[in-house]
Design a protein around this motif. Structure first.
Motif, mmCIF file in Angstrom:
data_model
loop_
_atom_site.group_PDB
_atom_site.id
_atom_site.type_symbol
_atom_site.label_atom_id
_atom_site.label_comp_id
_atom_site.label_asym_id
_atom_site.label_seq_id
_atom_site.Cartn_x
_atom_site.Cartn_y
_atom_site.Cartn_z
ATOM 1 N N ALA A 260 -5.042 -17.257 1.211
ATOM 2 C CA ALA A 260 -4.172 -16.566 0.253
ATOM 3 C C ALA A 260 -3.624 -15.259 0.799
ATOM 4 C CB ALA A 260 -4.939 -16.292 -1.045
ATOM 5 N N LYS A 261 -4.123 -14.803 1.910
ATOM 6 C CA LYS A 261 -3.909 -13.430 2.363
ATOM 7 C C LYS A 261 -2.528 -13.202 2.972
ATOM 8 C CE LYS A 261 -8.124 -11.627 1.689
ATOM 9 N NZ LYS A 261 -8.378 -10.364 0.988
ATOM 10 N N LEU A 262 -2.116 -11.928 2.924
ATOM 11 C CA LEU A 262 -0.939 -11.437 3.637
ATOM 12 C C LEU A 262 -1.336 -10.203 4.428
ATOM 13 C CD1 LEU A 262 2.047 -10.923 4.351
ATOM 14 C CD2 LEU A 262 2.310 -9.844 2.096
ATOM 15 N N SER A 263 -1.026 -10.197 5.728
ATOM 16 C CA SER A 263 -1.247 -9.035 6.577
ATOM 17 C C SER A 263 0.058 -8.705 7.296
ATOM 18 C CB SER A 263 -2.343 -9.298 7.615
ATOM 19 O OG SER A 263 -3.600 -9.512 6.996
ATOM 20 N N ILE A 264 0.387 -7.413 7.364
ATOM 21 C CA ILE A 264 1.612 -6.937 7.998
ATOM 22 C C ILE A 264 1.230 -5.908 9.056
ATOM 23 C CG2 ILE A 264 3.849 -5.837 7.646
ATOM 24 C CD1 ILE A 264 3.673 -6.712 4.696
ATOM 25 N N TYR A 265 1.787 -6.062 10.253
ATOM 26 C CA TYR A 265 1.494 -5.120 11.340
ATOM 27 C C TYR A 265 2.680 -4.176 11.514
ATOM 28 C CZ TYR A 265 0.043 -3.290 15.870
ATOM 29 O OH TYR A 265 -0.339 -2.458 16.897
ATOM 30 N N ASP A 266 2.442 -2.879 11.369
ATOM 31 C CA ASP A 266 3.542 -1.909 11.390
ATOM 32 C C ASP A 266 3.767 -1.272 12.762
ATOM 33 O OD1 ASP A 266 1.508 -0.057 11.700
ATOM 34 O OD2 ASP A 266 1.962 1.064 9.862
ATOM 35 N N GLY A 267 3.153 -1.812 13.794
ATOM 36 C CA GLY A 267 3.272 -1.261 15.129
ATOM 37 C C GLY A 267 2.075 -0.439 15.544
ATOM 38 N N SER A 268 1.304 0.010 14.560
ATOM 39 C CA SER A 268 0.085 0.774 14.822
ATOM 40 C C SER A 268 -1.087 0.281 13.987
ATOM 41 C CB SER A 268 0.314 2.264 14.529
ATOM 42 O OG SER A 268 1.348 2.801 15.315
ATOM 43 N N ASN A 269 -0.790 -0.136 12.767
ATOM 44 C CA ASN A 269 -1.848 -0.486 11.818
ATOM 45 C C ASN A 269 -1.561 -1.820 11.149
ATOM 46 O OD1 ASN A 269 -3.229 2.237 11.901
ATOM 47 N ND2 ASN A 269 -1.231 2.861 11.116
ATOM 48 N N GLY A 273 -1.214 -6.931 2.353
ATOM 49 C CA GLY A 273 -0.230 -7.136 1.302
ATOM 50 C C GLY A 273 -0.832 -7.927 0.158
ATOM 51 N N PRO A 274 -0.039 -8.205 -0.867
ATOM 52 C CA PRO A 274 -0.553 -8.977 -2.011
ATOM 53 C C PRO A 274 -0.793 -10.429 -1.629
ATOM 54 C CG PRO A 274 1.814 -8.661 -2.209
ATOM 55 C CD PRO A 274 1.381 -7.837 -1.029
ATOM 56 N N ASN A 275 -1.781 -11.039 -2.243
ATOM 57 C CA ASN A 275 -2.055 -12.453 -2.007
ATOM 58 C C ASN A 275 -0.884 -13.319 -2.464
ATOM 59 O OD1 ASN A 275 -4.550 -11.780 -1.028
ATOM 60 N ND2 ASN A 275 -5.699 -12.698 -2.708
ATOM 61 N N MET A 276 -0.665 -14.409 -1.737
ATOM 62 C CA MET A 276 0.324 -15.387 -2.175
ATOM 63 C C MET A 276 -0.126 -16.034 -3.482
ATOM 64 S SD MET A 276 1.421 -17.299 1.375
ATOM 65 C CE MET A 276 -0.289 -17.643 1.839
ATOM 66 N N LYS A 277 0.823 -16.606 -4.189
ATOM 67 C CA LYS A 277 0.507 -17.333 -5.412
ATOM 68 C C LYS A 277 -0.203 -18.653 -5.096
ATOM 69 C CE LYS A 277 2.691 -14.459 -8.213
ATOM 70 N NZ LYS A 277 1.991 -13.663 -9.257
ATOM 71 N N ILE A 278 0.161 -19.254 -3.946
ATOM 72 C CA ILE A 278 -0.410 -20.539 -3.531
ATOM 73 C C ILE A 278 -1.110 -20.330 -2.191
ATOM 74 C CG2 ILE A 278 0.111 -22.917 -2.851
ATOM 75 C CD1 ILE A 278 2.608 -22.767 -4.635
ATOM 76 N N PRO A 314 10.271 -7.304 -0.638
ATOM 77 C CA PRO A 314 9.824 -6.008 -0.132
ATOM 78 C C PRO A 314 10.026 -4.888 -1.143
ATOM 79 C CG PRO A 314 11.900 -6.647 0.895
ATOM 80 C CD PRO A 314 11.441 -7.822 0.102
ATOM 81 N N ALA A 315 10.985 -5.042 -2.042
ATOM 82 C CA ALA A 315 11.250 -3.987 -3.017
ATOM 83 C C ALA A 315 10.080 -3.796 -3.970
ATOM 84 C CB ALA A 315 12.525 -4.304 -3.803
ATOM 85 N N SER A 316 9.481 -4.907 -4.413
ATOM 86 C CA SER A 316 8.371 -4.830 -5.362
ATOM 87 C C SER A 316 7.024 -5.122 -4.725
ATOM 88 C CB SER A 316 8.599 -5.827 -6.506
ATOM 89 O OG SER A 316 8.663 -7.160 -6.001
ATOM 90 N N ASN A 317 7.048 -5.590 -3.455
ATOM 91 C CA ASN A 317 5.822 -5.993 -2.755
ATOM 92 C C ASN A 317 5.045 -7.010 -3.580
ATOM 93 O OD1 ASN A 317 3.959 -6.031 -0.621
ATOM 94 N ND2 ASN A 317 2.722 -4.407 -1.532
ATOM 95 N N THR A 318 5.767 -8.003 -4.086
ATOM 96 C CA THR A 318 5.148 -9.048 -4.904
ATOM 97 C C THR A 318 5.655 -10.417 -4.468
ATOM 98 O OG1 THR A 318 6.901 -8.861 -6.563
ATOM 99 C CG2 THR A 318 4.881 -7.563 -6.924
ATOM 100 N N TRP A 319 4.860 -11.438 -4.799
ATOM 101 C CA TRP A 319 5.241 -12.829 -4.593
ATOM 102 C C TRP A 319 5.715 -13.429 -5.913
ATOM 103 C CZ3 TRP A 319 5.507 -15.147 0.095
ATOM 104 C CH2 TRP A 319 4.793 -14.581 1.147
#
Length: 643
Positions: A260-269, A273-278, A314-319
């Motif tokens: 379910a997970k979301l991970s985003i790499y910003d170049g340093s860290n 992110g929020p879990n997917m619905k599915i 990206p505006a709401s950071n939601t799925w």
């Protein structure tokens, strides 16, 4: 014991290789501890219970440390194995290193570099065969940073029976890059470094579902260094994920072992992110024209079936679920059912927030992401059957041109094809045009394909009868697709098979890095390494390196679609292109696409225009290349395109 270990390594290289008899060899080292039995010859004595160790008394000898082997005659060397000490003490395990060869002991050529994993397992470094009498290992770091030591139980060298100098008009594969992990996924960062990761273990994935951690590494082509880090902060095992680069150029990793997970790499860290619905694993995702990210499929993990579309904002950071985007129309007829049939979709973000799905099912589809979503058929991919673990590459986004190559009707245990098609797309919702072209010379699945600045596509790796964690039918000769002739040309062979869990990506200097394969523990098909391919456009006819045009200035590197960009060159060029930064896992790279740019010139100042439609010029990070009349590309400049 040592012969059986070496046999494992010999079995894992794709060409004829054998362990060289070490009788009569000389070994010299920069340091050894006297009076302890740790003299240099212990690394060649065939006894895994003895070791060579650098001096630690009365003072430590400083890194780097050097081991030089004189084999007394020239062999066609194509690999080296290093066995760390086997006594339970890790002091001296080699970390960052360089492997060099020489015919005369004076002039040296680097054949491998990188970082070994800090454990006692046998390390193997295969590379392109090259004549050598001398082999030198330079240990630049101790793998665990425990001290300035280096040690070895055994060192062996492998050789091929024959040697033919590879012609530069077919491109050249460079030095092997050793990694402390088996990289099953990779992404090129806008700083030119390559982000890599495996699973919750560096060399294996099994039994770790829900482990909440991932072993990662970063390779820096500029310095040749490889660093390793265990990522726990997002509580995400990122093995077998969906993968995209978002509108900021950040790797955007969904699902997989932690489904379910979301991970985003910003170049340093790494950012959670929020879990997917599915929950999903083996899904695909695509960045949309407005910067949102769409995902669909993925029954490998998180339960089977009904893996319909959803979209991240990206505006709401939601799925948000998209019930109008069913996965059913894009399923293959895999014999293992939906567990395999919704895997690894060939997705392309397109105009007006739409997504074109080119495969691997023989049925192609359009998905819309407005409101609750929608789906419409785009027709069949000609007579091409289901092509699981094949590739699709948008090599000309201005004209909607997509090359599809290879794949197999089922995920595994059946014959792959060498089929090639050109799919042309237009307005969302319309039937795609499909043209059959001449097949590749080799049937392939689990391969990877990379679009180059000039619009050609390198197809690398794969196997003719796909079986996960097997190299038995590996295809080691890459092929180059030429859009001008719609034909394929074989190029120089790779040194390591790249099959299941491999990837290949374009680098900002117009070379191609190809790596990974395996991730199955102690198996013989683990490939914790990569190689960089320098295409023929980087060489003159006589084999010398071509002088490259240089982009001296760019009027803006952060632009909206439709913007005119002024580019200052050091000398005359004839064409430009944009290639989107890429990310790859499991033969899927939905991000890469190429935009040819037609310049207008005023002396050495050129003006190019970014396409006005954000479905063509997707928001995100792009590499801008300039090419001269001989087709030699510049090193790229990074351009951020905004919708």
């Amino acid at each position: 014991m040592w012969k059986s270990l070496a046999a494992v390594i010999v079995a894992s290289v794709p060409f004829v290789a054998s362990q060289i008899d070490r009788t009569g060899w000389n070994i010299t080292v920069d340091s050894f501890q006297t009076g302890t039995g740790n003299e240099a010859a212990k690394a060649l004595d065939g006894n895994t219970g003895t070791i060579w160790h650098t001096q630690w008394m009365p003072t430590n000898a400083a890194l780097p440390h050097t081991v030089t082997l004189d084999m007394k005659k020239v062999y066609n060397v194509n690999g080296l194995t290093y066995l760390p000490r086997q006594d339970g003490n890790s002091n001296g395990n080699i970390g960052q290193h360089s492997i060099q060869i020489s015919t005369d002991g004076t002039t040296w050529t680097e054949t491998a570099k990188g970082t070994y994993l800090d454990d006692s397992s046998l390390k193997s470094t295969p590379f392109t065969a090259i004549p050598a009498r001398y082999v030198r290992i330079i240990a630049q770091t101790e793998a665990g940073n425990r001290g300035p030591w280096t040690s070895a139980a055994e060192i062996d060298v492998l050789a091929a029976a024959t040697y033919t100098k590879p012609p530069t008009n077919l491109g050249i594969w460079g030095a092997t890059i050793d990694f402390p992990i088996v990289p099953a996924a990779a992404a090129v960062l806008t700083n030119g470094k390559v982000l890599l990761w495996s699973s919750w273990k560096p060399l294996d994935f099994g039994g770790g579902g829900g482990s909440g951690k991932t072993e990662t590494a970063i390779y820096d082509p500029a310095s040749g260094t490889v660093s390793r880090r265990t990522v726990t902060e997002t509580q995400h095992d990122m093995f077998c994920p969906g993968l995209s680069l978002d509108a900021s150029g950040r790797p955007f990793v969904t699902g997989g072992n932690d489904a379910a997970k979301l991970s985003i790499y910003d170049g340093s860290n790494w950012i959670a992110g929020p879990n997917m619905k599915i929950q999903r694993g083996y899904q695909s995702s695509a960045t949309l024209s407005d910067g949102r990210i769409f995902t669909i499929g993925g029954s490998w993990s998180g339960g089977e079936g009904n893996k319909n579309g959803e979209v991240w904002s990206p505006a709401s950071n939601t799925w948000s679920l998209l019930p109008g985007c069913p996965v059913a129309p894009m399923l293959t007829a895999d014999t293992r059912g939906v567990y395999r049939s919704d895997n690894h979709g060939w997705l392309f973000g397109w105009k007006s927030g739409s997504v074109f799905q080119a495969g691997p099912s023989k049925a192609m589809n359009w998905y819309t992401t407005v409101g609750t979503g929608g789906q419409k058929t785009a027709g069949l991919r000609g007579t091409d059957p289901d092509a699981m673990n094949g590739n699709a590459i948008m090599y000309d986004a201005v004209n909607g041109k997509i090359l599809t190559v290879g794949g197999a009707p089922n995920y595994q245990d059946n014959q792959a094809t060498g089929n090639a098609r050109i799919v042309t797309i237009g307005a969302p919702g319309t039937t795609a045009s499909v043209a059959a072209i001449g097949n590749m010379a080799y049937a392939r699945a689990f391969h990877n394909s990379v679009v180059m600045p000039d619009g050609k596509v390198l197809v690398v790796g794969g196997e003719s009868y796909p079986v996960p964690f097997s190299d038995n039918t590996a295809t080691n000769i890459p092929e180059l697709f030429n859009p001008a002739t719609s034909s394929f040309t074989s190029v120089n062979p790779i040194s390591v098979p790249r099959t299941y869990h491999s990837w290949a990506l374009l680098l900002p200097d117009a070379t191609i890095i190809s790596g990974g394969g395996g991730l199955c523990g102690a198996c013989a098909t683990n490939h914790p390494n990569a190689q960089i391919y320098s295409p023929a456009y980087l060489f003159n006819a006589d084999g010398t390196k071509a002088a490259r045009p240089v982009i001296n200035s760019v009027s803006s590197t952060n632009v909206a679609v439709g913007t005119k960009i002024t580019v200052g060159m050091n000398r005359a060029v004839t064409s430009f292109s944009l290639v989107r930064y890429g990310s790859g896992t499991h033969s899927v790279n939905t991000d890469q696409r190429r935009i040819p740019l037609t310049p207008t010139a005023s002396g050495l100042t050129y003006t190019v225009t970014i396409p006005t439609d954000p479905g063509v010029a997707l928001p995100g990070s792009w590499m801008m290349f300039a090419m001269d009349s001989a087709g030699v590309p510049s090193v790229s400049k990074t351009i951020i395109v905004r919708a």
